[in-house]
Write an enzyme that holds these catalytic residues in place. Structure first.
Site, short mmCIF file in Angstrom:
data_model
loop_
_atom_site.label_atom_id
_atom_site.label_comp_id
_atom_site.label_asym_id
_atom_site.label_seq_id
_atom_site.Cartn_x
_atom_site.Cartn_y
_atom_site.Cartn_z
CG HIS A 27 40.27 46.43 42.64
ND1 HIS A 27 39.78 44.89 42.92
CD2 HIS A 27 38.93 46.61 42.35
CE1 HIS A 27 38.39 45.25 42.31
NE2 HIS A 27 37.53 46.36 42.52
CG HIS A 86 41.35 43.84 38.97
ND1 HIS A 86 39.93 44.34 40.09
CD2 HIS A 86 40.99 44.72 38.20
CE1 HIS A 86 39.51 45.23 39.44
NE2 HIS A 86 40.45 45.25 38.61
CE1 TYR A 87 43.16 38.63 45.40
CE2 TYR A 87 46.02 39.22 45.57
CZ TYR A 87 44.37 39.34 46.10
OH TYR A 87 44.35 38.86 47.75
CB THR A 88 41.65 36.30 38.89
OG1 THR A 88 42.81 35.20 39.45
CG2 THR A 88 42.09 36.34 37.75
CD GLU A 104 40.12 40.27 37.80
OE1 GLU A 104 40.85 40.27 38.46
OE2 GLU A 104 38.87 40.65 37.86
CG ASP A 153 42.07 43.19 43.28
OD1 ASP A 153 41.31 43.21 44.22
OD2 ASP A 153 42.39 42.87 42.69
#
Length: 255
Positions: free
Chosen positions: A141, A34-36, A99, A151
């Site tokens: 994700h 994921h990215y945040t 993340e 993401d």
């Protein structure tokens, strides 16, 4: 839980209360990246550890390569949300969530620093080794929640992970003008495309109709495997890249 020892060497520990027992399986067999999507890493870390958020992740990786573990790998972190892969809908129970600090598309999406990607790669290598996770089950994700999530996005350097033996990748076919499939198309070619996407793991109905969901899934596929152009149109580059991925899986399974 008051604390635990980190499972990745050098990782810091900050315990999130947002977790539970894994269901159906005791061991993860997938990694979801994921990215945040928040303004700062500190803000993301606080949110992932806030009981009111009802979200968490096993790991958080900062831009400078610092790694924070918030949930033990044996536990079920709440990172994937509504998602599916090969028809399985409880992705949280079969995955380790990572993340990666990045503001994301809505807050000034930017390239991932080298030190951050080196840390993500090292983290993934360790997880893959501990659980023998297949290369094709290191996913975005956006792969498991197409349309709902985008993401870690088209700037994420999957090639760097692949070079270290993490993830499944083939060279993307060159983009050229020519016939393509797009929203509104119907017929056997659309059905074949949907069948290949489903065979790889994506959640798409095999209907022979290039509907909105098919367009969304094609975009998700492109975002991971043909990142140069993400438009939801199944051009020959997209189709050839998908065929190459499936062929490489078949070849690997035959060994």
């Amino acid at each position: 839980m008051s604390g635990f020892l980190p499972e990745h060497p050098g990782a810091e520990v900050r315990v999130s209360p947002n977790f539970g027992p894994r269901r159906e399986t005791l061991r993860p067999d997938m990694i979801v990246l994921h990215y945040t999507g928040m303004a700062s890493g500190a803000g993301a870390e606080a949110w992932l550890c806030n009981p009111e958020s009802e979200v968490s992740s096993h790991y958080l990786v900062y831009e400078d390569g610092r790694i924070v573990q918030m949930v033990r790998e044996q536990d079920r972190a709440w990172h994937a949300g509504k998602s599916s892969w090969f028809g399985r809908t409880d992705i949280n129970s079969c995955s380790v969530g990572i993340e990666i600090v990045n503001p994301g598309h809505s807050l000034g999406y930017k390239a991932f620093p080298k030190r951050q990607i080196e840390a993500v790669t090292s983290l993934c290598v360790g997880i893959v080794g501990r659980y023998l996770i297949p290369a094709e089950r290191v996913l975005a994700h956006s792969d498991v929640a197409p349309g709902r999530k985008v993401d870690p996005g088209e700037k994420f350097p999957w090639k760097a992970l692949f070079a270290a033996g993490v993830g499944h990748l083939v060279p993307a076919a060159a983009i050229r003008s020519g016939a393509s499939l797009r929203a509104g198309d119907t017929g056997a070619d659309v059905e074949a495309l949907q069948s290949m996407l489903a065979l790889y793991g994506y959640g798409v109905e095999i209907s022979g109709v290039y509907d909105h969901q098919t367009e969304i899934v094609v975009s998700a596929f492109q975002r991971h495997f043909r990142r140069r152009l993400v438009d939801g149109v199944a051009d020959q580059s997209t189709i050839s890249t998908l065929q190459r991925l499936l062929a490489s899986l078949k070849a690997a399974s035959a060994k």
